[in-house]
Scaffold this motif. Structure first.
Motif, PDB file in Angstrom:
ATOM      1  N   LEU A 290     -19.830  50.548 -15.979  1.00 13.51           N
ATOM      2  CA  LEU A 290     -20.210  51.182 -17.244  1.00 13.51           C
ATOM      3  C   LEU A 290     -19.460  50.543 -18.405  1.00 13.51           C
ATOM      4  CD1 LEU A 290     -21.647  53.375 -18.881  1.00 13.51           C
ATOM      5  CD2 LEU A 290     -19.814  54.952 -18.213  1.00 13.51           C
ATOM      6  N   LEU A 291     -18.177  50.361 -18.263  1.00 16.35           N
ATOM      7  CA  LEU A 291     -17.398  49.721 -19.327  1.00 16.35           C
ATOM      8  C   LEU A 291     -17.899  48.311 -19.604  1.00 16.35           C
ATOM      9  CD1 LEU A 291     -13.828  50.961 -18.403  1.00 16.35           C
ATOM     10  CD2 LEU A 291     -15.035  51.403 -20.562  1.00 16.35           C
ATOM     11  N   ALA A 292     -18.300  47.607 -18.570  1.00 13.99           N
ATOM     12  CA  ALA A 292     -18.807  46.241 -18.740  1.00 13.99           C
ATOM     13  C   ALA A 292     -20.078  46.217 -19.586  1.00 13.99           C
ATOM     14  CB  ALA A 292     -19.059  45.592 -17.386  1.00 13.99           C
ATOM     15  N   ARG A 293     -20.849  47.297 -19.543  1.00 11.98           N
ATOM     16  CA  ARG A 293     -22.071  47.365 -20.364  1.00 11.98           C
ATOM     17  C   ARG A 293     -21.734  47.374 -21.854  1.00 11.98           C
ATOM     18  NH1 ARG A 293     -26.303  51.673 -18.186  1.00 11.98           N
ATOM     19  NH2 ARG A 293     -27.555  50.590 -19.747  1.00 11.98           N
ATOM     20  N   PHE A 294     -20.528  47.778 -22.180  1.00 12.89           N
ATOM     21  CA  PHE A 294     -20.103  47.811 -23.576  1.00 12.89           C
ATOM     22  C   PHE A 294     -19.341  46.555 -23.983  1.00 12.89           C
ATOM     23  CE2 PHE A 294     -20.470  52.287 -22.332  1.00 12.89           C
ATOM     24  CZ  PHE A 294     -21.431  52.666 -23.257  1.00 12.89           C
TER      25      PHE A 294
ATOM     26  N   PHE B 158     -12.032  54.846 -24.187  1.00 12.23           N
ATOM     27  CA  PHE B 158     -13.291  54.452 -24.833  1.00 12.23           C
ATOM     28  C   PHE B 158     -14.082  55.681 -25.278  1.00 12.23           C
ATOM     29  CE2 PHE B 158     -17.849  53.710 -24.546  1.00 12.23           C
ATOM     30  CZ  PHE B 158     -18.000  52.681 -25.466  1.00 12.23           C
ATOM     31  N   LEU B 159     -14.172  56.681 -24.404  1.00 10.46           N
ATOM     32  CA  LEU B 159     -14.920  57.896 -24.743  1.00 10.46           C
ATOM     33  C   LEU B 159     -14.229  58.675 -25.857  1.00 10.46           C
ATOM     34  CD1 LEU B 159     -15.977  58.988 -21.149  1.00 10.46           C
ATOM     35  CD2 LEU B 159     -17.427  57.954 -22.915  1.00 10.46           C
ATOM     36  N   GLY B 160     -12.905  58.671 -25.863  1.00  6.72           N
ATOM     37  CA  GLY B 160     -12.164  59.320 -26.947  1.00  6.72           C
ATOM     38  C   GLY B 160     -12.418  58.660 -28.287  1.00  6.72           C
ATOM     39  N   LEU B 161     -12.439  57.335 -28.295  1.00 10.35           N
ATOM     40  CA  LEU B 161     -12.730  56.600 -29.537  1.00 10.35           C
ATOM     41  C   LEU B 161     -14.169  56.833 -29.978  1.00 10.35           C
ATOM     42  CD1 LEU B 161     -10.846  53.280 -28.747  1.00 10.35           C
ATOM     43  CD2 LEU B 161     -10.176  55.053 -30.392  1.00 10.35           C
TER      44      LEU B 161
END
Length: 99
Positions: free
Chosen positions: A85-89, A14-17
């Protein structure tokens, strides 16, 4: 040696994208994402978190801060916090899990 979890791999992807979108469009295009990332990194890297969401600061300062925050979130944030954190997105996915 620490085992890399699926959650860590997913966050890293996710951070790479996000980084790719920043390269293409600049940090302002990812403002909402960067503010969420800064909030998550603040307890571990307060200065980088502040620079990441300093919209009066320079673009290069935000880019450098993003690199620091990326590393901190991968190396210092535990798997449960990374999943949160991922769930926030992905609010729709979180709602499905809660149902």
């Amino acid at each position: 040696m620490e085992t890399i979890t699926k959650t860590t791999e997913e966050l890293n992807t996710f951070l790479g994208l996000t980084a790719e979108r920043i390269v293409a469009e600049g940090t302002a295009a990812e403002r909402a994402t960067l503010e969420i990332l800064a909030d998550a990194a603040r307890p571990m890297a307060a200065g980088a978190a502040a620079a990441l969401e300093d919209w009066d600061g320079s673009e290069i300062a935000r880019l450098r801060a993003f690199g620091i925050v990326h590393g901190v979130l991968i190396s210092e944030l535990g798997a449960p916090a990374q999943a949160g954190l991922l769930a926030r997105f992905r609010p729709s996915a979180a709602m499905v899990l809660a149902a």
